[in-house]
Design a protein around this motif. Structure first.
Motif, PDB file in Angstrom:
ATOM      1  N   ARG A 225     -51.794 -24.783  31.015  1.00 31.32           N
ATOM      2  CA  ARG A 225     -52.093 -24.152  29.724  1.00 31.32           C
ATOM      3  C   ARG A 225     -53.582 -23.905  29.570  1.00 31.32           C
ATOM      4  N   LEU A 226     -54.392 -24.854  29.996  1.00 34.54           N
ATOM      5  CA  LEU A 226     -55.843 -24.692  29.894  1.00 34.54           C
ATOM      6  C   LEU A 226     -56.333 -23.532  30.756  1.00 34.54           C
ATOM      7  N   ARG A 227     -55.786 -23.420  31.964  1.00 32.40           N
ATOM      8  CA  ARG A 227     -56.182 -22.311  32.836  1.00 32.40           C
ATOM      9  C   ARG A 227     -55.827 -20.976  32.209  1.00 32.40           C
ATOM     10  N   ASP A 228     -54.645 -20.922  31.600  1.00 29.28           N
ATOM     11  CA  ASP A 228     -54.231 -19.663  30.997  1.00 29.28           C
ATOM     12  C   ASP A 228     -55.098 -19.316  29.789  1.00 29.28           C
ATOM     13  N   ARG A 229     -55.436 -20.305  28.985  1.00 24.71           N
ATOM     14  CA  ARG A 229     -56.307 -20.053  27.834  1.00 24.71           C
ATOM     15  C   ARG A 229     -57.644 -19.498  28.281  1.00 24.71           C
ATOM     16  N   PHE A 230     -58.169 -20.023  29.380  1.00 23.77           N
ATOM     17  CA  PHE A 230     -59.443 -19.534  29.899  1.00 23.77           C
ATOM     18  C   PHE A 230     -59.296 -18.092  30.386  1.00 23.77           C
ATOM     19  N   GLN A 231     -58.202 -17.804  31.086  1.00 25.31           N
ATOM     20  CA  GLN A 231     -57.989 -16.445  31.587  1.00 25.31           C
ATOM     21  C   GLN A 231     -57.835 -15.444  30.453  1.00 25.31           C
ATOM     22  N   ARG A 232     -57.265 -15.875  29.346  1.00 31.87           N
ATOM     23  CA  ARG A 232     -57.063 -14.955  28.226  1.00 31.87           C
ATOM     24  C   ARG A 232     -58.385 -14.485  27.620  1.00 31.87           C
ATOM     25  N   LEU A 233     -59.447 -15.227  27.874  1.00 28.29           N
ATOM     26  CA  LEU A 233     -60.764 -14.822  27.382  1.00 28.29           C
ATOM     27  C   LEU A 233     -61.338 -13.664  28.187  1.00 28.29           C
ATOM     28  N   ARG A 234     -60.761 -13.432  29.383  1.00 34.55           N
ATOM     29  CA  ARG A 234     -61.304 -12.395  30.274  1.00 34.55           C
ATOM     30  C   ARG A 234     -60.165 -11.528  30.825  1.00 34.55           C
ATOM     31  N   GLU A 235     -59.349 -11.021  29.937  1.00 29.95           N
ATOM     32  CA  GLU A 235     -58.231 -10.196  30.388  1.00 29.95           C
ATOM     33  C   GLU A 235     -58.737  -8.949  31.109  1.00 29.95           C
ATOM     34  N   PRO A 236     -58.157  -8.635  32.281  1.00 27.11           N
ATOM     35  CA  PRO A 236     -58.610  -7.442  33.012  1.00 27.11           C
ATOM     36  C   PRO A 236     -58.098  -6.145  32.413  1.00 27.11           C
ATOM     37  N   GLY A 237     -57.063  -6.220  31.582  1.00 27.60           N
ATOM     38  CA  GLY A 237     -56.493  -5.019  30.985  1.00 27.60           C
ATOM     39  C   GLY A 237     -55.319  -5.374  30.096  1.00 27.60           C
ATOM     40  N   PRO A 238     -54.636  -4.377  29.543  1.00 24.39           N
ATOM     41  CA  PRO A 238     -53.500  -4.636  28.653  1.00 24.39           C
ATOM     42  C   PRO A 238     -52.394  -5.431  29.348  1.00 24.39           C
ATOM     43  N   VAL A 239     -51.761  -6.327  28.603  1.00 22.56           N
ATOM     44  CA  VAL A 239     -50.710  -7.186  29.144  1.00 22.56           C
ATOM     45  C   VAL A 239     -49.321  -6.728  28.703  1.00 22.56           C
ATOM     46  N   ALA A 240     -49.150  -6.424  27.430  1.00 22.53           N
ATOM     47  CA  ALA A 240     -47.827  -6.155  26.862  1.00 22.53           C
ATOM     48  C   ALA A 240     -47.196  -4.883  27.422  1.00 22.53           C
ATOM     49  N   ALA A 241     -45.900  -4.958  27.697  1.00 21.99           N
ATOM     50  CA  ALA A 241     -45.148  -3.794  28.165  1.00 21.99           C
ATOM     51  C   ALA A 241     -45.072  -2.725  27.086  1.00 21.99           C
ATOM     52  N   LEU A 242     -44.933  -1.482  27.528  1.00 19.83           N
ATOM     53  CA  LEU A 242     -44.861  -0.334  26.621  1.00 19.83           C
ATOM     54  C   LEU A 242     -43.670   0.545  27.018  1.00 19.83           C
ATOM     55  N   LEU A 243     -42.530  -0.095  27.216  1.00 17.65           N
ATOM     56  CA  LEU A 243     -41.357   0.601  27.729  1.00 17.65           C
ATOM     57  C   LEU A 243     -40.267   0.816  26.689  1.00 17.65           C
ATOM     58  N   THR A 244     -40.008  -0.180  25.844  1.00 18.20           N
ATOM     59  CA  THR A 244     -38.935  -0.070  24.871  1.00 18.20           C
ATOM     60  C   THR A 244     -39.467   0.491  23.553  1.00 18.20           C
ATOM     61  N   SER A 245     -38.558   0.894  22.701  1.00 18.42           N
ATOM     62  CA  SER A 245     -38.971   1.470  21.418  1.00 18.42           C
ATOM     63  C   SER A 245     -39.744   0.466  20.581  1.00 18.42           C
ATOM     64  N   ARG A 246     -39.327  -0.783  20.595  1.00 19.78           N
ATOM     65  CA  ARG A 246     -40.000  -1.792  19.782  1.00 19.78           C
ATOM     66  C   ARG A 246     -41.352  -2.177  20.374  1.00 19.78           C
ATOM     67  N   GLN A 247     -41.440  -2.235  21.694  1.00 21.26           N
ATOM     68  CA  GLN A 247     -42.728  -2.522  22.333  1.00 21.26           C
ATOM     69  C   GLN A 247     -43.750  -1.463  21.969  1.00 21.26           C
ATOM     70  N   ARG A 248     -43.341  -0.223  21.984  1.00 26.95           N
ATOM     71  CA  ARG A 248     -44.261   0.863  21.658  1.00 26.95           C
ATOM     72  C   ARG A 248     -44.641   0.833  20.178  1.00 26.95           C
ATOM     73  N   ALA A 249     -43.676   0.494  19.322  1.00 28.20           N
ATOM     74  CA  ALA A 249     -43.978   0.408  17.893  1.00 28.20           C
ATOM     75  C   ALA A 249     -44.971  -0.714  17.615  1.00 28.20           C
ATOM     76  N   LEU A 250     -44.795  -1.860  18.289  1.00 26.41           N
ATOM     77  CA  LEU A 250     -45.717  -2.983  18.094  1.00 26.41           C
ATOM     78  C   LEU A 250     -47.132  -2.633  18.547  1.00 26.41           C
ATOM     79  N   ALA A 251     -47.238  -1.728  19.525  1.00 25.27           N
ATOM     80  CA  ALA A 251     -48.552  -1.302  20.023  1.00 25.27           C
ATOM     81  C   ALA A 251     -49.108  -0.120  19.239  1.00 25.27           C
ATOM     82  N   GLY A 252     -48.372   0.331  18.211  1.00 20.54           N
ATOM     83  CA  GLY A 252     -48.828   1.455  17.413  1.00 20.54           C
ATOM     84  C   GLY A 252     -48.657   2.790  18.082  1.00 20.54           C
ATOM     85  N   LEU A 253     -47.714   2.866  19.047  1.00 19.58           N
ATOM     86  CA  LEU A 253     -47.484   4.110  19.772  1.00 19.58           C
ATOM     87  C   LEU A 253     -46.205   4.780  19.273  1.00 19.58           C
ATOM     88  N   PRO A 254     -46.111   6.075  19.401  1.00 22.29           N
ATOM     89  CA  PRO A 254     -44.890   6.777  18.991  1.00 22.29           C
ATOM     90  C   PRO A 254     -43.763   6.483  19.972  1.00 22.29           C
TER      91      PRO A 254
END
Length: 348
Positions: free
Chosen positions: A306-335
């Motif tokens: 958990r500690l390693r992951d918390r540290f990595q979250r401070l330096r994310e290389p790019g977007p993590v969340a999927a943008l494939l389903t209708s709800r995923q896109r809505a949560l990301a503010g996409l049409p």
């Protein structure tokens, strides 16, 4: 109809493969054999880089499709087509991972996918980062039966102390999930209830999943021919009708000291989930001390992760969340995805 991904979780040997097949038997859902790349890809995301770059998506897709540890071949989807889909798809880590499952579902002409891996019960926070609209189905089985079954598995090399700890950790994770996740995201059912009256329990599960119940789910033998690899002989029971023959079989499969230790360590959790204790005598102090040492070491290892992951979250290389389903896109503010871009269904 819903297109949210569904994850089957629980303690190993709690019946999750049976439930996987029941869901795979639904006409709208596909749940593949276990893979081994979702969490490893997430943990190595800095190494794979920014998924907004097409060349990084291509490199990650190549790794998933060709590395011998991922079990990608068991999905039986075309590697080159998979890489192309990822290059042309959304630029996020979850999108690349999710494309594997979406393409697996397309093999069967199904619009919705799931995944099954018991250890996910302790990694829900990671899965929600990747798939923020995910639903989780936690299958619970008598911990004594799980311990007895784990001991007999050819791939299980740990002691009974670890097996007892594994069930305790799954139950504790479930308590946290029940408390923190929305009612439409987390669902629990017992193995014993599912095998006793599969139709009733699956109808309730389908209501949670926002799907219509289909009678084919009750007899998933045909799905086992497709979704259970032949080499997994320990899943041979999935090729027959749903049976209750193993319910309570721990009485003849565990040694006396194991029953005593399991009931002493798991007693409150067993009772809370509707299981009766046998009244076994108290375990020896030596066995209790050994179990406590194992539990402490496992807890420390989880804390380090958990500690390693918390540290990595401070330096994310790019977007993590999927943008494939209708709800995923809505949560990301996409049409919503334009209809003309949606892939047609393909039969298996």
């Amino acid at each position: 109809m819903s297109d949210r991904p569904v994850f089957v979780v629980g303690c190993p040997r709690s019946g999750t493969t049976m439930l996987q097949l029941m869901l795979h038997s639904h006409p709208r859902m596909a749940v593949p054999p276990e893979t081994r790349y979702v969490v490893p890809v997430y943990q190595r995301r800095r190494e794979f880089g920014d998924m907004r770059l097409a060349q990084r998506r291509a490199a990650l897709a190549e790794w998933i499709a060709t590395d011998r540890t991922t079990k990608f071949k068991e999905l039986k989807i075309d590697k080159d087509e998979f890489v192309r889909e990822c290059v042309e798809g959304p630029g996020s880590l979850g999108s690349v991972i999710g494309t594997t499952f979406r393409m697996y579902a397309e093999r069967f002409g199904k619009p919705r996918w799931g995944d099954k891996r018991p250890s996910y019960v302790k990694q829900v926070d990671i899965l929600l980062r990747l798939f923020p609209d995910a639903q989780f189905v936690h299958l619970i089985r008598d911990g004594r039966d799980c311990v007895a079954s784990l001991k007999e598995m050819p791939w299980y090399t740990h002691s009974s102390f670890h097996a007892i700890s594994t069930w305790a950790e799954a139950m504790d994770a479930g308590v946290k999930l029940r408390r923190t996740l929305p009612a439409d995201s987390y669902y629990e059912l017992r193995y014993e209830d599912l095998t006793d009256d599969p139709s009733t329990e699956l109808k309730k599960l389908c209501l949670f999943l926002e799907e219509d119940f289909d009678p084919a789910m009750v007899s998933p033998r045909e799905a086992a021919q497709v979704a259970v690899p032949v080499h997994k002989v320990w899943h041979s029971n999935t090729h027959s009708d749903v049976l209750r023959t193993r319910v309570g079989s721990w009485t003849g499969r565990l040694e006396g000291w194991e029953i005593s230790l399991a009931e002493q360590a798991l007693g409150d959790r067993l009772v809370a989930n509707g299981y009766e204790l046998s009244g076994a005598p108290a375990p020896s102090k030596e066995h209790v001390a050994n179990l406590q040492r194992v539990m402490q070491k496992r807890k420390a290892a989880r804390s380090r992760k958990r500690l390693r992951d918390r540290f990595q979250r401070l330096r994310e290389p790019g977007p993590v969340a999927a943008l494939l389903t209708s709800r995923q896109r809505a949560l990301a503010g996409l049409p919503p995805q334009p209809a003309e871009e949606k892939r047609p269904s393909v039969t298996a």
